[in-house]
Design a protein around this motif. Sequence first.
Motif, PDB file in Angstrom:
ATOM      1  N   VAL A 137       0.841  -1.198   0.000  1.00  0.00           N
ATOM      2  CA  VAL A 137       0.000   0.000   0.000  1.00  0.00           C
ATOM      3  C   VAL A 137       0.873   1.244   0.000  1.00  0.00           C
ATOM      4  N   ALA A 138       1.947   1.241   0.800  1.00  0.00           N
ATOM      5  CA  ALA A 138       2.858   2.390   0.857  1.00  0.00           C
ATOM      6  C   ALA A 138       3.505   2.640  -0.499  1.00  0.00           C
ATOM      7  N   GLU A 139       3.887   1.558  -1.171  1.00  0.00           N
ATOM      8  CA  GLU A 139       4.518   1.692  -2.487  1.00  0.00           C
ATOM      9  C   GLU A 139       3.546   2.264  -3.517  1.00  0.00           C
ATOM     10  N   VAL A 140       2.362   1.667  -3.609  1.00  0.00           N
ATOM     11  CA  VAL A 140       1.405   2.082  -4.642  1.00  0.00           C
ATOM     12  C   VAL A 140       0.887   3.488  -4.357  1.00  0.00           C
ATOM     13  N   THR A 141       0.699   3.823  -3.080  1.00  0.00           N
ATOM     14  CA  THR A 141       0.281   5.183  -2.731  1.00  0.00           C
ATOM     15  C   THR A 141       1.301   6.194  -3.233  1.00  0.00           C
ATOM     16  N   ALA A 142       2.579   5.887  -3.033  1.00  0.00           N
ATOM     17  CA  ALA A 142       3.638   6.787  -3.487  1.00  0.00           C
ATOM     18  C   ALA A 142       3.685   6.867  -5.009  1.00  0.00           C
ATOM     19  N   LEU A 143       3.489   5.737  -5.668  1.00  0.00           N
ATOM     20  CA  LEU A 143       3.518   5.729  -7.130  1.00  0.00           C
ATOM     21  C   LEU A 143       2.387   6.574  -7.704  1.00  0.00           C
ATOM     22  N   VAL A 144       1.188   6.436  -7.140  1.00  0.00           N
ATOM     23  CA  VAL A 144       0.060   7.229  -7.618  1.00  0.00           C
ATOM     24  C   VAL A 144       0.314   8.710  -7.394  1.00  0.00           C
ATOM     25  N   ALA A 145       0.857   9.065  -6.227  1.00  0.00           N
ATOM     26  CA  ALA A 145       1.179  10.463  -5.942  1.00  0.00           C
ATOM     27  C   ALA A 145       2.203  11.001  -6.931  1.00  0.00           C
ATOM     28  N   ALA A 146       3.191  10.175  -7.267  1.00  0.00           N
ATOM     29  CA  ALA A 146       4.224  10.599  -8.217  1.00  0.00           C
ATOM     30  C   ALA A 146       3.659  10.760  -9.620  1.00  0.00           C
ATOM     31  N   LEU A 147       2.770   9.861 -10.005  1.00  0.00           N
ATOM     32  CA  LEU A 147       2.181   9.914 -11.340  1.00  0.00           C
ATOM     33  C   LEU A 147       1.249  11.107 -11.508  1.00  0.00           C
ATOM     34  N   ASP A 148       0.761  11.645 -10.384  1.00  0.00           N
ATOM     35  CA  ASP A 148      -0.058  12.858 -10.442  1.00  0.00           C
ATOM     36  C   ASP A 148       0.800  14.120 -10.568  1.00  0.00           C
ATOM     37  N   ARG A 149       2.094  13.998 -10.238  1.00  0.00           N
ATOM     38  CA  ARG A 149       2.991  15.162 -10.266  1.00  0.00           C
ATOM     39  C   ARG A 149       4.312  14.786 -10.945  1.00  0.00           C
ATOM     40  N   PRO A 150       4.257  14.272 -12.158  1.00  0.00           N
ATOM     41  CA  PRO A 150       5.464  13.738 -12.797  1.00  0.00           C
ATOM     42  C   PRO A 150       6.577  14.765 -13.002  1.00  0.00           C
ATOM     43  N   LEU A 164      -4.351   0.477  -6.233  1.00  0.00           N
ATOM     44  CA  LEU A 164      -4.475   1.146  -4.934  1.00  0.00           C
ATOM     45  C   LEU A 164      -5.913   1.065  -4.429  1.00  0.00           C
ATOM     46  N   ALA A 165      -6.867   1.286  -5.318  1.00  0.00           N
ATOM     47  CA  ALA A 165      -8.271   1.205  -4.913  1.00  0.00           C
ATOM     48  C   ALA A 165      -8.614  -0.196  -4.419  1.00  0.00           C
ATOM     49  N   ALA A 166      -8.098  -1.216  -5.107  1.00  0.00           N
ATOM     50  CA  ALA A 166      -8.364  -2.594  -4.698  1.00  0.00           C
ATOM     51  C   ALA A 166      -7.727  -2.899  -3.348  1.00  0.00           C
ATOM     52  N   LEU A 167      -6.494  -2.423  -3.127  1.00  0.00           N
ATOM     53  CA  LEU A 167      -5.808  -2.647  -1.857  1.00  0.00           C
ATOM     54  C   LEU A 167      -6.552  -1.965  -0.717  1.00  0.00           C
ATOM     55  N   GLN A 168      -7.005  -0.743  -0.947  1.00  0.00           N
ATOM     56  CA  GLN A 168      -7.722  -0.011   0.088  1.00  0.00           C
ATOM     57  C   GLN A 168      -9.064  -0.665   0.393  1.00  0.00           C
ATOM     58  N   SER A 169      -9.723  -1.159  -0.651  1.00  0.00           N
ATOM     59  CA  SER A 169     -11.004  -1.839  -0.448  1.00  0.00           C
ATOM     60  C   SER A 169     -10.817  -3.117   0.339  1.00  0.00           C
ATOM     61  N   ARG A 170      -9.754  -3.870   0.008  1.00  0.00           N
ATOM     62  CA  ARG A 170      -9.467  -5.115   0.718  1.00  0.00           C
ATOM     63  C   ARG A 170      -9.143  -4.837   2.185  1.00  0.00           C
ATOM     64  N   SER A 171      -8.410  -3.748   2.410  1.00  0.00           N
ATOM     65  CA  SER A 171      -8.035  -3.398   3.776  1.00  0.00           C
ATOM     66  C   SER A 171      -9.270  -3.058   4.604  1.00  0.00           C
ATOM     67  N   LEU A 172     -10.208  -2.315   3.998  1.00  0.00           N
ATOM     68  CA  LEU A 172     -11.439  -1.974   4.708  1.00  0.00           C
ATOM     69  C   LEU A 172     -12.266  -3.221   5.013  1.00  0.00           C
TER      70      LEU A 172
END
Length: 260
Positions: free
Chosen positions: A181-194, A248-256
Amino acid sequence: MTGQAGDQTPGGDFRFWHGAGGRWRVERGGEVVYMSSVDGEAFVRIDNEIQCHRGGFGVVHLGSMFSPLDLLGPESVLRRMSVQGNVSEPCLDVVGGRAAWTIAVTQSSGVAVDLAFDSRTGVLVRLTGPEDAGGFEVLHLTEHGELGAELFRWDGPSVDAPMSARRRPAGDREERGASRVAEVTALVAALDRPQEVLEVIITSKGGRAAREAIADLLGVSAVGAEAVASMALMGFRSDVAQRAREELAALQSRSLGEGR
């Protein structure tokens, strides 16, 4: 086995030792730059500090039964897979006073690279290519009956490599999931601000500084910053970004779901 190699860069004199069990010690200018210890850890000098890597970091050694025909010959798997290069027939040569197999690999662009492997140990003892690409040659290669374990033991200061936490066996599924989750969260954040991410990487002085700058920019963990720093440029494509967001959405959903 002990070797000494020189390359075409200032201060490019290397010495290396290889022992049983795939253990290595490599020095440059008398300073250790790589060591694989007796307990499986690897110590690597990066950004002028020794980092401890636990798993996933090794040096290729082809072994005494290796023949270049296995890897680079005209009938090898590599040759059959390649449509961009031409591989010459191996022939015997002498490098550092020892017999060696030599092979030329020529790309479709006409760029050629010559490789030489020690015929007894399988060690790559010479690599030459275009002048601007550099190369190296092993000047001395010595075989020993046995090298002591203390030669491959690092007793100096070291820090854990940023990726070591990922490589260690996780205690349970939750720990592995949190890391991803930490990895994918960071990747998504980076892809929003390339553009901002690329700018801090380009302007950073060294890999450690780049990881710290990424963590500060995106507000992510060290594990997340390492994942971003390891991205290839092709990873900034829009389709890659979409897949990362879906994961990321799938990981967050699974976590919930598991938390209920």
